[in-house]
Scaffold this active site. Structure first.
Site, PDB file in Angstrom:
ATOM      1  N   GLY A  80      24.397  96.872 -50.872  1.00 18.40           N
ATOM      2  CA  GLY A  80      24.167  96.004 -52.023  1.00 18.40           C
ATOM      3  C   GLY A  80      25.399  95.888 -52.901  1.00 18.40           C
ATOM      4  O   GLY A  80      26.516  96.099 -52.437  1.00 18.40           O
ATOM      5  N   SER A 124      32.607  96.847 -53.519  1.00 18.91           N
ATOM      6  CA  SER A 124      31.625  97.041 -54.602  1.00 18.91           C
ATOM      7  C   SER A 124      32.183  98.020 -55.628  1.00 18.91           C
ATOM      8  O   SER A 124      31.832  97.967 -56.801  1.00 18.91           O
ATOM      9  CB  SER A 124      30.314  97.572 -54.037  1.00 18.91           C
ATOM     10  OG  SER A 124      29.851  96.700 -53.034  1.00 18.91           O
ATOM     11  N   HIS A 184      30.988  90.401 -48.611  1.00 27.04           N
ATOM     12  CA  HIS A 184      29.722  90.507 -47.868  1.00 27.04           C
ATOM     13  C   HIS A 184      29.265  89.117 -47.395  1.00 27.04           C
ATOM     14  O   HIS A 184      28.778  88.967 -46.274  1.00 27.04           O
ATOM     15  CB  HIS A 184      28.618  91.082 -48.759  1.00 27.04           C
ATOM     16  CG  HIS A 184      28.827  92.514 -49.150  1.00 27.04           C
ATOM     17  ND1 HIS A 184      29.080  92.900 -50.441  1.00 27.04           N
ATOM     18  CD2 HIS A 184      28.805  93.649 -48.417  1.00 27.04           C
ATOM     19  CE1 HIS A 184      29.205  94.216 -50.489  1.00 27.04           C
ATOM     20  NE2 HIS A 184      29.047  94.699 -49.279  1.00 27.04           N
TER      21      HIS A 184
END
Ligand code: PAF
Length: 289
Positions: free
Chosen positions: A33, A189, A39
């Site tokens: 995530g 991230s 991504h």
């Protein structure tokens, strides 16, 4: 088609079974995530290989060491879902820790040897066992035709190719190029941890790797290049360096003097709260005559 999100393995399997019954090819993009354009480039890339794309979002506790950032790792599911929907992804699988590791869970997947005892394997003991464990589970849960992983985590990609081959997991593993910000910083991230001042320093890694790559590809001696690279990274404001090394692109064996075949230069370094990693491919230029 709008994005559907499921949280259990049973729901995931039901959706995939429906696709399979229609003869559709399925791709899996495993993530933790906190999604970014890197991504989304994976979901776009894998579209060429499959009719339906699943993105899994799971911050996997078993791949974090006791003093690492498992608690602090950004969890941004609603924003992630919006990005996946806009990218045309069909299914988001976002299980809980209890769904993935229910009471009584006792199985490990461990990859021995040269891929796991160097680089991030040396500075993050147990990390790749955690990755191998969760990726094995995700592959067996979704049973995709193919799965894609970014080359920023090049060593992770090698480890995943190793255990999927060793365990005869019937999946095609695809590696995708590193996506970079305009100033060269590899997308991650963990870039969210950087203050504006640190963010301005962070592209030093890409610059240093670029300089090393250029000189090493022309046959320069490696040791002085790496020594200068270390100095530049620390002078720029990085707190410490876990590694800055050149290794064989296929075996990850250390290249000692000069680059003679396809290799990569790898770095992991700490800046503020972030541990940043990056790597560049080095393809030797054959100067003849
Ligand atoms: O690269 C990552 O984000 C993770 O290591 C992965 C492959 C999703 C496993 O948790």
């Amino acid at each position: 088609m709008t994005l559907k999100t499921v949280h259990s393995v049973a729901e995931l399997r039901a959706v995939v079974a429906g696709w399979r019954a229609r003869g559709l090819r399925v791709a899996l993009v495993p993530t933790m995530g906190a999604l970014h354009a890197g991504h989304i480039s994976l979901t776009d890339h894998v579209r060429n290989h499959a009719d339906r794309v699943i993105v899994s979002i799971f911050v996997n506790p078993t791949q974090f060491g006791p003093n690492e950032d498992f608690g602090a790792y950004p969890r941004t599911l609603p924003d992630d879902q919006k990005m996946l929907d806009a990218a045309g992804v069909e299914l988001c699988f976002a299980p809980s820790v209890e769904e993935m590791y229910p009471d009584g869970f006792a199985t490990r997947v461990s990859v021995d040897g040269s891929f796991t005892n160097v680089l991030c394997g040396a500075s993050r003991p147990g990390h790749f066992d955690g990755v191998a464990q969760i990726v094995t589970k995700l592959l067996l849960q979704a049973l995709p035709d193919c799965a894609i992983f970014g080359q920023k985590d090049y060593q992770q990609l090698m480890v995943i190719r190793r255990f999927t081959t060793d365990l005869n997991i019937p999946v095609e593993i695809i590696g995708a190029p590193i996506l970079r910000e305009d100033d060269g910083l590899a997308m991650s991230s963990r870039n969210r941890y950087l203050t504006p001042e640190e963010r301005a320093i962070a592209p030093t890694l890409d610059r240093v790797l670029g300089e090393i790559t250029k000189a090493a590809a022309r046959g320069a001696e490696i040791a002085p290049l790496l020594a200068k690279g270390r100095e530049d990274i620390l002078n720029a404001g990085f707190k410490s360096i876990d590694y800055l090394e050149i290794r064989d692109a296929d075996t990850l064996e250390r290249v000692e003097d000069r680059v003679r075949k396809s290799s990569r230069v790898f770095v992991a370094a700490h800046l503020g709260k972030a541990r940043l990693i990056d790597n560049h491919a080095i393809d030797p230029i054959n100067i003849t005559g």
